[in-house]
Write a protein that holds these residues in place. Sequence first.
Motif, PDB file in Angstrom:
ATOM      1  N   PRO A 934       0.825  -1.215   0.000  1.00  0.00           N
ATOM      2  CA  PRO A 934       0.000   0.000   0.000  1.00  0.00           C
ATOM      3  C   PRO A 934       0.859   1.264   0.000  1.00  0.00           C
ATOM      4  CG  PRO A 934      -0.818  -1.566   1.618  1.00  0.00           C
ATOM      5  CD  PRO A 934       0.470  -2.131   1.081  1.00  0.00           C
ATOM      6  N   GLY A 935       0.471   2.196  -0.860  1.00  0.00           N
ATOM      7  CA  GLY A 935       1.188   3.478  -0.940  1.00  0.00           C
ATOM      8  C   GLY A 935       2.470   3.399  -1.752  1.00  0.00           C
ATOM      9  N   ARG A 936       2.937   2.170  -2.117  1.00  0.00           N
ATOM     10  CA  ARG A 936       4.245   2.048  -2.752  1.00  0.00           C
ATOM     11  C   ARG A 936       4.226   1.429  -4.143  1.00  0.00           C
ATOM     12  NH1 ARG A 936       8.305   1.888   1.014  1.00  0.00           N
ATOM     13  NH2 ARG A 936       9.726   1.898  -0.775  1.00  0.00           N
ATOM     14  N   MET A 937       3.610   0.216  -4.273  1.00  0.00           N
ATOM     15  CA  MET A 937       3.679  -0.465  -5.573  1.00  0.00           C
ATOM     16  C   MET A 937       2.691  -1.636  -5.674  1.00  0.00           C
ATOM     17  SD  MET A 937       6.747  -3.150  -5.248  1.00  0.00           S
ATOM     18  CE  MET A 937       5.907  -4.466  -5.959  1.00  0.00           C
ATOM     19  N   VAL A 938       2.470  -2.022  -6.953  1.00  0.00           N
ATOM     20  CA  VAL A 938       1.732  -3.268  -7.228  1.00  0.00           C
ATOM     21  C   VAL A 938       2.534  -4.018  -8.292  1.00  0.00           C
ATOM     22  CG1 VAL A 938      -0.426  -4.294  -8.056  1.00  0.00           C
ATOM     23  CG2 VAL A 938      -0.478  -2.118  -6.813  1.00  0.00           C
ATOM     24  N   ASN A 939       2.731  -5.312  -8.076  1.00  0.00           N
ATOM     25  CA  ASN A 939       3.431  -6.117  -9.079  1.00  0.00           C
ATOM     26  C   ASN A 939       2.616  -7.388  -9.356  1.00  0.00           C
ATOM     27  OD1 ASN A 939       5.309  -7.260 -10.800  1.00  0.00           O
ATOM     28  ND2 ASN A 939       6.666  -7.955  -9.143  1.00  0.00           N
ATOM     29  N   PHE A 940       2.236  -7.552 -10.636  1.00  0.00           N
ATOM     30  CA  PHE A 940       1.525  -8.785 -11.012  1.00  0.00           C
ATOM     31  C   PHE A 940       2.527  -9.776 -11.593  1.00  0.00           C
ATOM     32  CE2 PHE A 940      -1.743  -5.460 -11.401  1.00  0.00           C
ATOM     33  CZ  PHE A 940      -2.715  -5.978 -10.552  1.00  0.00           C
TER      34      PHE A 940
END
Length: 943
Positions: A934-940
């Motif tokens: 949260p607040g930093r990144m998303v990686n799929f």
Amino acid sequence: MPRYNPAVIEPKWQNYWESNKTFRCPELPAGDKVYVLDMFPYPSGEGLHVGHPEGYTATDIVARYSRMRGKTVLHPMGYDAFGLPAEEYAIRTNTPPRVSTEKNIANFTRQLKMLGFSYDWDRSLATTDVAYFKWTQWIFLELFDTWYDPAQQKGRPIAELPIPSDVQSAGEHAVAAYRDRHRLAYQDEALVNWCPGLGTVLANEEVIDGKSERGSHPVQRIPLRQWMLRITAYGDRLLNDLDALDWSPSIKKLQADWIGRSTGAEVDFPVCSAEAFASWKASRATRPFPEVQPDDSIRVYTTRPDTLYGATYMVIAPEHPLVKKIVTSAQKEAVVKYCEAAAFKSDRDRTDGDKKKTGVFSGAYAINPVTGTPIPVWIADYVLIGYGTGAIMAVPAHDDRDFEFATAYHLPVVCVVRPECAGEALQSILDGTACYTGPGKAMNSGPLDGLGTDDAKAKMISILSESGIAKGAVNYKLRDWLFSRQRFWGEPFPILHELDSDGNPTGRMRGVDRDQLPVDLPHLEDFKPHGRPEPPLAKAADEWLYVTIDGKRYRRETNTMPQWAGSCWYYLRFIDPNNDKALVDREKERAWMPVDLYVGGAEHAVLHLLYARFWHKVLYDRGHVSHPEPFQKLVNQGMILGEVEFTGYQRSDSTWVSTASIEKGESGFVERATKQPVQSVKVDETAVTKSGDCFVLLADESIRVDSRAHKMSKSRGNVINPDSVVSEYGADSLRLYEMFMGPLEATKPWSTKGVNGVRNFLDRVWRLMIDTQSDTNALVDSVQDIAPTPEQNRVIHSTIMNVTKDIESLGVNTPIARMMEFVNFFTKEAVRPKKAMETLVLLLAPYAPHIAEELWEALGHTTSLAYQPWPAFDEALTKSSEVEVPLQINGKVRAKVLVPADATGEQLEAAARGHERIHELLEGKQIVKAIVVPGRMVNFVVK
Ligand code: ANZ
């Protein structure tokens, strides 16, 4: 006034502050107090240099900031004005020192006022003011009236000194002499550096290689009756009390090393005569050696009693009283010659590790008390009379100095400590061909064998103490403070020496009655030294020199106090500068002390601070001050060096060679490839540019040049004069620049370009608010009385927060960058809320107070901002409401999404999946895992 014009604004506000007494400090603090102190300057004829305003600006920022935080601030300034330059000037020009000193003080005051420091000028003082040094003399009398009681660890009135009965019965004279020997201020024969060429006594620092630093005249060590202050009695307290102070570890260490506490033992070695030794040797007798002369023992101080079995000779200092007694007739001539030569060397020369050790055999022997073997007694100047007992047992196997000496004079080396190492290194130590000074296991040492160093030390002390040969002892490097000078321009001692009916001194003395203080300096036509070690005050007229009290005649003390005296207590006088009943009023002292922040140059890390702490402790013991330490927090500002200078190198045909391609030849630098000499050439800063970590020629970037900043000095011609900086850029720019240079404690080079840079910043601040087309200070149209937007609020609150936090921790350089960001941001805003502009002005005020006051007035205020509340911040508002989060597929950033800063993991993942581009890319792929921070990144992670 259309443009920012410091030449008009600055004098205007300086006059305003002065006539309104804006910075007058109340007698007693109302609420919280802050005492912010600068090390006061010596008012030299040259005026301020740019190093002075560095510390003064930092403390001024703290003082101004603290006022805005509602604290009562004591921020004074004065002058440490006794000293040699004024006196030398007097000798050269026949100007009384007071006249030149006052002229210099006036110039310093003008310069300090020109820089807009918020001192309470009503409290200003100079150590040369008669009304000030009256109290310096008063404190001296207090030192004279105090003895140190080791049992109570405290200075007490001399009247309370217990007098032994044998002294008592020897009469009044003996009692007086006994008291005199125990006072904190006492007279003693001290070895001084007497320079007949200059006609004066010199400090150790003024003697280099046995010659005077000035003029290179020979300097001789002679005993002279001097005033001493018993600072050594306070050694333990000066050391232990460092713990509770908020000082940098490096300064604490400097003080601790100067005090130099060491623990060890004193051991007695009985002396035997040469004849006794010869007959013992002739009879081939073995131990124990019978004919000792117990009266003549040599007492040594050692930190390594565990090495006693390895003591193969002894050394006594050339000045040791036993020298005359034990020297044999055969050795007498050599010994006398040696001791005479030693008298010309300073302690520093004598202990300099790089110099060859010398010595001479006395002809006498002493008995090693544990081996019973006679060992030779040498006289050598690497042993100092002033440390320990002035005599040592030499253990060449385990002491470098002794090893060097033993090697030079072929004295035996016996290893008694086995180190942990092995192989050749161990073997050479065991053989006595190398010295080992570390800890290990005792060997060749009878009952100590096998013990570790610490245990062996303790055991040796306990064995020897039983027979009264040794006792544990503590020693200090710290010496008693040689407190008298044979000079005119210093405080006269308030002491009278009694004379008999023939006018000869009786040896008794008394303090001047306190109601007769001050003892002013006499009028002297002639200040010149007269070639004898007798102070110039001895030339004063009889009316000054002689005093009659109750029918007894006295002669005044004619030495003067050293320059250190006045700076030992000035911080107390600032609290109550006009008090004529006491050095400081008790209630005021209690309210204002200790000093909360003390800033000054690192050159005062040892002596001034130690001396002032010592006086303070005596005043504390005698009930005049309420706190055991004077300076709670101390910061040393770093040195400001001259502008960086660039040097390039050229071949004989004037073509350039890069510094990367040169090396040191036999005489100067050569080009590495050809070994041809190269010439160094000064390069102008406009001809170079930075490339990575180095500087290169603009014209040919393959040519590297050297860059170096040097200490500012007249001879280098790189001294920056604050007067000219102020007239060109303004005081606010100078102040701001000195802070912008870097952390307060760092050493930093000056850069006039940098001053220009901060001046541009102030011009931008001005244009942010003021319409430069108008004749008056009209505000620009974009400044409006309107509430800030959320984004503007974020900038306002985070700037306040960062500036506040940094000032609180004395990070005075970083807030400037924050304010610059603030100005950049609002310059681009079409509407500039007045609230935001006011905030900037208040944050800037401690740094650049003149422009701040002017803008504050332009913003519609009618009183000074000096006591305006410091802007408050709301930490919640400092956070951006939205954050941009990178969206990755298999670790590669594919897009970014703007989400609320407090979005949860699920909300963030949903936003990512919903992002148009990510949605496209994920189509037809199998999502193995979604990593969400949260607040930093998303990686799929996909297949
Ligand atoms: C024997 C010995 C053996 C020492 C050994 C050292 C190592 P600090 O630690 O600085 O206090 N010393 C004593 N008085 C001296 C004087 N007046 N002048 C020159 N040197 C003196 O140093 C104490 C040590 O310095 C003492 O311990 C003494 O040498 C020497 F393996 O005694 B030692």
